[in-house]
Design an enzyme around this catalytic site. Structure first.
Site, PDB file in Angstrom:
ATOM      1  N   HIS A  51       0.853  -1.200   0.000  1.00  0.00           N
ATOM      2  CA  HIS A  51       0.000   0.000   0.000  1.00  0.00           C
ATOM      3  C   HIS A  51       0.882   1.240   0.000  1.00  0.00           C
ATOM      4  O   HIS A  51       1.432   1.637   1.031  1.00  0.00           O
ATOM      5  CB  HIS A  51      -0.902  -0.024   1.231  1.00  0.00           C
ATOM      6  CG  HIS A  51      -2.035   0.959   1.187  1.00  0.00           C
ATOM      7  ND1 HIS A  51      -2.084   2.026   0.322  1.00  0.00           N
ATOM      8  CD2 HIS A  51      -3.187   1.034   1.923  1.00  0.00           C
ATOM      9  CE1 HIS A  51      -3.196   2.707   0.516  1.00  0.00           C
ATOM     10  NE2 HIS A  51      -3.889   2.127   1.479  1.00  0.00           N
ATOM     11  N   HIS A 106      -2.660   7.114  -0.871  1.00  0.00           N
ATOM     12  CA  HIS A 106      -3.666   7.722   0.009  1.00  0.00           C
ATOM     13  C   HIS A 106      -3.103   8.415   1.239  1.00  0.00           C
ATOM     14  O   HIS A 106      -3.789   8.574   2.248  1.00  0.00           O
ATOM     15  CB  HIS A 106      -4.700   6.673   0.438  1.00  0.00           C
ATOM     16  CG  HIS A 106      -5.347   5.967  -0.696  1.00  0.00           C
ATOM     17  ND1 HIS A 106      -6.082   4.809  -0.540  1.00  0.00           N
ATOM     18  CD2 HIS A 106      -5.359   6.234  -2.024  1.00  0.00           C
ATOM     19  CE1 HIS A 106      -6.513   4.394  -1.717  1.00  0.00           C
ATOM     20  NE2 HIS A 106      -6.095   5.251  -2.641  1.00  0.00           N
ATOM     21  N   TYR A 122      -0.626   7.472   3.298  1.00  0.00           N
ATOM     22  CA  TYR A 122      -0.052   6.633   4.355  1.00  0.00           C
ATOM     23  C   TYR A 122       1.477   6.624   4.233  1.00  0.00           C
ATOM     24  O   TYR A 122       2.042   7.394   3.453  1.00  0.00           O
ATOM     25  CB  TYR A 122      -0.658   5.241   4.322  1.00  0.00           C
ATOM     26  CG  TYR A 122      -2.140   5.245   4.635  1.00  0.00           C
ATOM     27  CD1 TYR A 122      -2.606   5.636   5.892  1.00  0.00           C
ATOM     28  CD2 TYR A 122      -3.087   4.898   3.673  1.00  0.00           C
ATOM     29  CE1 TYR A 122      -3.962   5.670   6.182  1.00  0.00           C
ATOM     30  CE2 TYR A 122      -4.453   4.926   3.953  1.00  0.00           C
ATOM     31  CZ  TYR A 122      -4.879   5.310   5.208  1.00  0.00           C
ATOM     32  OH  TYR A 122      -6.226   5.345   5.497  1.00  0.00           O
TER      33      TYR A 122
END
Length: 368
Positions: A168, A171, A173
């Site tokens: 990931h 977004h 993070y």
């Protein structure tokens, strides 16, 4: 009906039965980080209903400050890994494949929260998204362990029988915080220009490859926008995007998961050529890598409205099918439509479009 969506797709050592991907959707249904039988059932139902690849909800990696909610699933620790083993085993009995999404929230975490309240929150430079300094920049040793925390969790995925991993990097993070110059003001190899700020992710990709071997695909999810700033852009031209993405291609990533809020929106509409391409379309054109498109597939309405309890009506899939058939992207990630209806992919495959349901705005918190 698309001739492409339900055809097989092979990448590295994994062959998916079709091009439907279940998008990762954060849920807080794993008390103390341990996924239970309800989580097993949640994924099993979708795998046996024509989802080619499940990318799980975000699972926090093997570092104390990686999560900000004790009910997010962990991807480390004996009890949590046993829960994920049950998930992997259940999906293995279906035609579908499954990948954990490996996640570290970085500075999104507030001190005193998550599975380890006393842990410090990790960041590139100790800066918030407003540029405010709240802690010292991490040492080289800290950054190295952040990198290795992904690799450790990737190794667990290999041991548990998962088919691929997704990192990931979107977004706002941790990895995306390294990408973003607002939060990354390091003066070492991890800071500087956009390509340099991609070094952290490239090292994660390389270390994960060492941990999982040569047969499992590595997917990287990235986005231009941040939850802290929807208008943020890492690359404002195709040339800058190409340089950025080639860092990951050179590191050995297999698939780019290109997150945008609405898949039909063009990424660079000002271009004279290919102005219609979305983020996944440009990523494939610029790198030659397989790409996943995502963003309000099958629904009219932004997915962030779901967090406010808002619903969304079902939408036509004709444009999606047309773009996929043209080869603009290779795979299609479906979020809320699959959250609401485990049989969504089966209904689409069988042409039962009149049975596709609107999103009622409550599924994120309640449905399995």
């Amino acid at each position: 009906m698309s001739n492409t969506l339900f055809t097989p797709f092979t990448v590295r050592g994994m062959t998916m039965p079709n091009r439907v991907v279940m998008a990762p959707m954060t849920r807080s249904f794993s008390p103390n980080g341990v996924p239970g039988e309800n989580v097993v059932e949640y994924y099993r139902r979708r795998a046996e209903n024509n989802v080619g690849l499940i990318v799980t909800e975000g699972t926090v990696v093997d570092r104390p400050g990686s999560g900000n909610d004790p009910n997010y699933p962990k991807f480390y620790g004996d009890e949590s890994l046993a829960g994920w083993k049950a998930v992997a085993d259940a999906v293995a009995k279906t035609p579908g494949k499954i990948a954990p999404q490996l996640w570290h929230v970085g500075m999104v975490r507030k001190p005193g929260t998550g599975h380890n309240p006393d842990a410090k929150s990790d960041s590139p430079s100790g800066l918030t998204h407003t540029g405010k300094s709240v802690s010292a920049a991490p040492t080289d040793e800290d950054v190295a362990d952040m990198v290795n925390s992904y690799a450790r969790s990737a190794g667990y995925a290999k041991e548990l029988g998962f088919d691929a991993i997704e990192i990931h990097g979107a977004h706002g993070y941790l990895i995306d915080q390294f990408f973003w110059d607002v939060m990354n003001q390091r003066e070492d190899k991890y800071g500087g220009g956009l390509e340099d700020r991609a070094t952290f992710a490239a090292e994660i990709i390389r270390e994960c490859r060492k941990a999982i071997g040569e047969d499992m695909p590595i997917i990287l999810r990235f986005s231009q926008w941040k939850q802290q700033d929807y208008t943020a852009r890492l690359a404002d031209t195709p040339q800058k995007l190409e340089s950025f993405l080639n860092v990951f291609a050179d590191a050995g990533v297999d698939v780019l998961h290109c997150s945008q809020r609405r898949f039909w929106e063009p990424e660079f509409p000002e271009q004279d050529e290919n102005a219609h391409l979305n983020l996944a379309g440009w990523a494939k054109k610029l790198t030659g890598l397989p790409t996943i498109t995502v963003g309000s597939v099958g629904l009219n309405g932004d997915f962030f409205e779901a967090f406010q309890g808002k619903g969304a009506p079902a939408a036509s899939l004709d444009e999606l099918f047309e773009r996929l058939d043209k080869g603009e992207f290779d795979l299609v990630a479906v979020g809320r439509a699959l959250l609401q209806d485990p049989e969504w992919a089966t209904k689409v495959k069988e042409g039962r479009f009149d049975e596709l349901r609107s999103y009622d705005g409550k599924a994120l918190a309640t449905l399995y």
